[in-house]
Design an enzyme around this catalytic site. Structure first.
Site, PDB file in Angstrom:
ATOM      1  CG  ASP A 174       3.905  29.450 -43.701  1.00 37.91           C
ATOM      2  OD1 ASP A 174       4.876  28.952 -44.287  1.00 37.91           O
ATOM      3  OD2 ASP A 174       2.772  28.958 -43.686  1.00 37.91           O
TER       4      ASP A 174
ATOM      5  CB  VAL B  52      -0.950  -0.016   1.214  1.00 39.16           C
ATOM      6  CG1 VAL B  52      -1.778   1.259   1.239  1.00 39.16           C
ATOM      7  CG2 VAL B  52      -1.845  -1.222   1.145  1.00 39.16           C
TER       8      VAL B  52
ATOM      9  CB  ILE C 139       0.253   1.336  -4.853  1.00 38.42           C
ATOM     10  CG1 ILE C 139       0.651  -0.133  -4.850  1.00 38.42           C
ATOM     11  CG2 ILE C 139      -0.646   1.659  -6.018  1.00 38.42           C
ATOM     12  CD1 ILE C 139      -0.506  -1.067  -4.643  1.00 38.42           C
TER      13      ILE C 139
HETATM   14  P1  ATP Z   1       4.528  32.616 -47.013  1.00 31.83           P
HETATM   15  O1  ATP Z   1       5.120  31.329 -47.423  1.00 31.83           O
HETATM   16  O2  ATP Z   1       5.449  33.570 -46.409  1.00 31.83           O
HETATM   17  O3  ATP Z   1       3.219  32.497 -46.286  1.00 31.83           O
HETATM   18  P2  ATP Z   1       3.079  32.808 -49.283  1.00 31.83           P
HETATM   19  O4  ATP Z   1       2.746  31.406 -49.042  1.00 31.83           O
HETATM   20  O5  ATP Z   1       1.999  33.838 -49.234  1.00 31.83           O
HETATM   21  O6  ATP Z   1       4.217  33.293 -48.386  1.00 31.83           O
HETATM   22  P3  ATP Z   1       2.960  32.467 -51.933  1.00 31.83           P
HETATM   23  O7  ATP Z   1       1.540  32.780 -51.762  1.00 31.83           O
HETATM   24  O8  ATP Z   1       3.397  31.133 -52.362  1.00 31.83           O
HETATM   25  O9  ATP Z   1       3.750  32.861 -50.671  1.00 31.83           O
HETATM   26  O10 ATP Z   1       3.514  33.553 -52.938  1.00 31.83           O
HETATM   27  C1  ATP Z   1       4.736  33.394 -53.549  1.00 31.83           C
HETATM   28  C2  ATP Z   1       4.854  34.384 -54.682  1.00 31.83           C
HETATM   29  O11 ATP Z   1       3.840  34.130 -55.616  1.00 31.83           O
HETATM   30  C3  ATP Z   1       4.661  35.823 -54.236  1.00 31.83           C
HETATM   31  O12 ATP Z   1       5.885  36.420 -53.957  1.00 31.83           O
HETATM   32  C4  ATP Z   1       4.013  36.479 -55.431  1.00 31.83           C
HETATM   33  O13 ATP Z   1       4.998  36.939 -56.330  1.00 31.83           O
HETATM   34  C5  ATP Z   1       3.281  35.342 -56.102  1.00 31.83           C
HETATM   35  N1  ATP Z   1       1.861  35.362 -55.773  1.00 31.83           N
HETATM   36  C6  ATP Z   1       1.297  35.373 -54.572  1.00 31.83           C
HETATM   37  N2  ATP Z   1      -0.033  35.377 -54.622  1.00 31.83           N
HETATM   38  C7  ATP Z   1      -0.342  35.386 -55.933  1.00 31.83           C
HETATM   39  C8  ATP Z   1      -1.561  35.379 -56.676  1.00 31.83           C
HETATM   40  N3  ATP Z   1      -2.740  35.359 -56.080  1.00 31.83           N
HETATM   41  N4  ATP Z   1      -1.492  35.383 -58.010  1.00 31.83           N
HETATM   42  C9  ATP Z   1      -0.314  35.388 -58.630  1.00 31.83           C
HETATM   43  N5  ATP Z   1       0.857  35.383 -57.991  1.00 31.83           N
HETATM   44  C10 ATP Z   1       0.867  35.388 -56.680  1.00 31.83           C
END
Ligand code: ATP
Length: 872
Positions: free
Chosen positions: A325, A278, A281
């Protein structure tokens, strides 16, 4: 009805819905009442009675039951009764804690419940997926989880992963078609099924089945069992408990042997063995761990970190790398357009001119190649794209209605409707749409400059001419891009071509360059402080972004992630390194730019090869594997896709990097509190074991009866242990290095600390016992029991923290004082109320004896406190 074989009009009739407007509120209420919520009925949960009975299955409890039976035979029926009552109380306590922990997990689950985008009452809205009903019009896009079964009404390259249903892990294409004959489930391309993940494209779907009526519901009902998952700490404590139980049994047999050999009666020898069992435990151990973890997750949820997997609480405590990110997590994700580079000039949005053809093409591209919308000043959609619409509205003349470009963005979009599209994805970093501009089919492309510039062959100039692009042009554009990037701006490049070809990834070539737009996304205010705190806590923060390297480094410098001597790598550069080369560099790299989701997995792997515990954030569809691979995968609550939330073990309700650091502090505190509570329980038990062993070896009478030990272990020990679990945590917890993940909780220094503290208390108890023996064995037992109880109650203060009680004080944990007070009152009642004497086998003590007890019980605590003061 087999919806995949029906015409759409029949389906609309059958489900009583309108494909354009969706259902209206009243119909929804009626349907919801009729079919019930869209949720899978969870596997049969254990009933309260079952949980209660299971408390008796424990080996430790079985040993106690045997002890109760032996007590009955040795003539102390009262003891037997008390043991049984205590066991039942213990089981009730265990049941309550189990139910509470379960409830807290449930409430966490509801915090991370999936949502669905629908058209209802003719309007787009986002609802909790559990409120979907058949006939609802569901809008799906990449990153969503399909939350009901449905038939496709409109399809834009939808691809889904149906592995949870079919086991097939490749993505399947969906089509808006109709079958006239029977086809197997996996081939019904015009249907989507609940629990699959949208990996690409978009679609509009009419919901055909919800809840248990869905295909996954039908399977789920076959395997209606929810498994209880235990965390690594719980598993290792379970293992420890079962090893301890075996050791106790062996020791008991040994003690029994020694007593018999001494010529004692069988029953007396049994009493010794029972007392030892006892004493040893730690009944409260497992429930303390569960409850401290449950309370920890509640606190984290209040601070915006929603734990989906309990094991993450433990891993958080030893995280030493956070790969975060940039956009939205470290920065605000509030984009505004700063400067525009067009016709070899840098302009502000207000300086654009509607009568300039080049400017007009940029504005077509900005508005038409864009999925965002602004209503009542609020942006819906990707902030990168919303910023472009804000920019459009700043151009002089837009709202005046003079000519096509004077139109508002909605009017322009209606005027030059979208014919085809290839959506943006963070791998390709481009987006394209096709429209009729003055009756000419035109493809507009926008995206990251490094990808887009390679695909441009022409450049459109200010004087409305188009000519082949020269190396000089490229150089100028790249130089301008560099200037924008060095200021920490995100750059988008714009291009177009007139072509009637079918739009696909392959048509994003032979483009005519229009210009660059730069956007500012300021760092979150809290990011800088959070990165500094992480550094102090021995945690390296790494920025991972899809943005340009120069932009990323500029922002990383502002936030304090990138310091002198650090390196930045692009995804392409990462691809050229082999694993060995990466391993050599990884400690130096603090920014990864232009990364693809596959790069993220390599980064996690490389850190894990170094034995580091990695936390990684992600929001996109393709981030799921990296989130699963990381020790603590973190998804974004606001901007994250359902897919990423599904894969993560923690969700940030506010998308904020600083929240991760708070969660790490909480994770460390939870671990520390559990460890302290374990230390408290084990050192207390050890002191009782040593006393019993000592008495047996020296040939003294048995120092405690089973009831007394049970009272201590289950009542007076549980309260301080719980109070220790509630400790708010050392304010300096983030000034320490992360815990070594390889080291188990019961490491050498911890075990020796438990041993020393247990020994100190044992010495006090044995002294009380020996002093009492001068009077009578009954007095000796009473004194030993009282000293043990009181010393352990006091020991509760020692175990709250590494620091001395003078440093931490009582104010921030009143529970510990309350636990001490309640325990002391109970002990006083046992000693002072004559009616309780026979139950607990105690004698009336003199004032002098009471003082001796108090004095002896204080000694270990005084010594332990002194040693803490000296050590710090
Ligand atoms: P993080 O990784 O920091 O979150 P993120 O994921 O927003 O950034 P992405 O969205 O992949 O990065 O964007 C990468 C690149 O793609 C940007 O730098 C931009 O030049 C281009 N981009 C972002 N959004 C768009 C869109 N809606 N249409 C076209 N090109 C885009």
């Amino acid at each position: 009805m087999e919806f995949y074989r029906q015409t759409k009009s029949k389906i609309a009739k059958e489900l009583g819905t309108n494909f354009e407007k969706g259902l209206d509120s009243q119909v929804i209420q009626e349907k919801l009442a009729k079919v019930g919520p869209n949720a899978l009925v969870e596997g049969k949960k254990k009933g309260v009675l079952q949980v209660f009975l299971e408390q008796f299955k424990d080996l430790m409890v079985i040993i106690l039951i045997i002890a109760a039976i032996i007590s009955a035979f040795t003539g102390s029926l009262e003891s037997t009764l008390v043991i049984i009552v205590v066991l039942i109380l213990n089981a009730i306590l265990g049941t309550v804690q189990h139910v509470k922990a379960e409830k807290s997990l449930e409430s966490l689950k509801s915090l991370s419940a999936p949502t669905a985008k629908v058209i209802r009452n003719g309007q787009k809205s986002e609802i909790e997926a559990k409120n979907l009903v058949p006939g609802d019009i569901l809008l799906l896009e990449a990153g969503d989880m399909v939350t009901a079964d449905g038939r496709i009404l409109e399809n834009a390259s939808l691809q889904v992963n149906e592995s949870s249903l079919t086991g097939e892990s490749t993505n399947v294409d969906k089509l808006d078609t109709q079958f006239d004959k029977e086809v197997p489930l996996a081939d019904r391309m015009n249907m989507v099924y609940s629990s699959s993940l949208v990996t690409y494209g978009r679609a509009t779907v009419v919901v055909t089945a919800t809840g248990m009526q869905t295909e996954i519901g039908k399977i789920a009902s076959l395997m209606n069992e929810t498994k209880e998952r235990r965390t690594p700490l719980q598993v290792s404590l379970d293992q420890f408990s079962s090893r301890l139980a075996t050791a106790i049994l062996v020791l008991c047999a040994l003690i029994f042997g020694i007593q018999m050999w001494r010529g004692q009666q069988i029953l007396d020898s049994l009493l010794f063995a029972v007392a030892l069992a006892v004493a040893a435990i730690p009944e409260a151990l497992s429930s303390i761990v569960t409850i401290v973890q449950a309370m920890g997750t509640q606190k984290m949820a209040k601070e915006n970190a929603i734990i989906k997997n309990l094991a993450a609480v433990e891993s958080l405590g030893s995280v030493s790398v956070i790969a975060s990110d940039k956009t939205g997590t470290l920065t605000q994700n509030k984009m505004t357009v700063e400067d525009i580079y067009i016709g070899e000039k840098v302009l502000k949005p207000q300086e654009l001119n509607l009568s300039n053809q080049l400017h007009r093409y940029l504005l077509y591209d900005v508005v038409l190649n864009n999925d965002s919308s602004l209503s009542d000043g609020k942006a819906i959609g990707d902030p990168t794209e919303s910023a472009l619409l804000e920019m459009y509205r700043q151009v002089p003349g837009i709202d005046l209605g003079n000519g096509v470009l004077g139109l508002s963005e909605q009017e322009l979009r209606e005027h030059a409707g979208r014919l085809e599209e290839v959506p943006f994805d963070s791998d390709r970093k481009l987006m394209s749409t096709k429209h009729l501009i003055h009756t000419v089919p035109t493809i507009f492309v926008k995206g990251a400059i490094d990808v887009l510039l390679k695909r441009c062959i022409n450049i459109r100039l200010d004087n409305d001419t188009i000519r082949p692009m020269t190396d000089e042009d490229r150089k100028k554009i790249l130089e301008q891009n560099n200037r924008f990037s060095e200021a920490g701006l995100r750059v988008l490049a714009f291009a177009y071509k007139e072509s009637n070809e079918e739009l696909s990834i392959n048509s994003e070539n032979d483009l005519t360059f229009i210009g660059l737009v730069s956007e500012m996304d300021p760092p979150r205010q809290e990011s800088v402080a959070a990165v500094t705190r992480a550094k102090e806590a021995g945690i390296k923060t790494v920025m991972i972004t899809g943005d340009h390297k120069v932009t990323a480094v500029a922002i990383a410098k502002k936030i304090g992630i990138f310091t002198d001597g650090d390196m930045a790598l692009t995804g392409l550069e990462l691809d050229t390194l082999n694993d060995d080369e990466l391993d050599q560099k990884i400690e130096k790299v603090s920014v990864y730019a232009r990364v693809s989701p596959e790069n993220k997995i390599r980064i996690v792997n490389a850190w894990q090869r170094k034995g580091r515990i990695v936390s990684m954030t992600g929001d996109g569809v393709n981030d799921a594997p990296a989130l699963k691979k990381a020790d603590v995968g973190v998804a974004m609550g606001i901007t994250g896709t359902e897919v990423s939330k599904d894969a993560a073990s923690m969700i940030l309700a506010d998308d904020n990097f600083a929240t991760i650091i708070k969660a790490v502090a909480n994770g460390r505190t939870v671990y520390e509190n559990i460890k302290n509570a374990i230390g408290y329980l084990l050192s207390g038990n050890l002191s009782a074991i040593i006393t019993v062993l000592f008495a047996s070896l020296v040939g003294l009478p048995v120092p405690f009866v089973a009831v007394q030990l049970l009272f201590i272990n289950l009542v007076t020990d549980s309260l301080p242990a719980l109070a220790i679990g509630m400790e708010p945590g050392d304010p300096d917890i983030l000034k320490r290095k992360p815990r070594d993940p390889k080291e188990g909780i019961l490491n050498k220094s911890f075990v020796s600390q438990i041993a020393i503290q247990g020994l100190l208390i044992a010495i006090a108890v044995i002294s009380a016992f020996l002093l009492g023996l001068k009077d009578s064995p009954a007095t000796a037992t009473t004194m030993a029991f009282s000293t043990l109880t009181f010393a352990r109650l006091l020991h509760g203060f020692n175990c709250r923290s590494q620091h001395s009680i003078f440093k931490i004080g009582f104010k921030n944990n009143w529970y510990s004082l309350a636990a001490f007070a309640v325990g002391t009152i109970l002990l006083a009642l046992i000693l002072l109320v004559p009616g309780l004497h026979s139950l607990f086998a105690v004698e009336t003590l003199s004032m002098q004896e009471l003082l001796i007890i108090a004095g002896l019980a204080l000694v270990p605590t005084i010594l332990i406190q002194i040693s803490k003061i000296i050590r710090h």
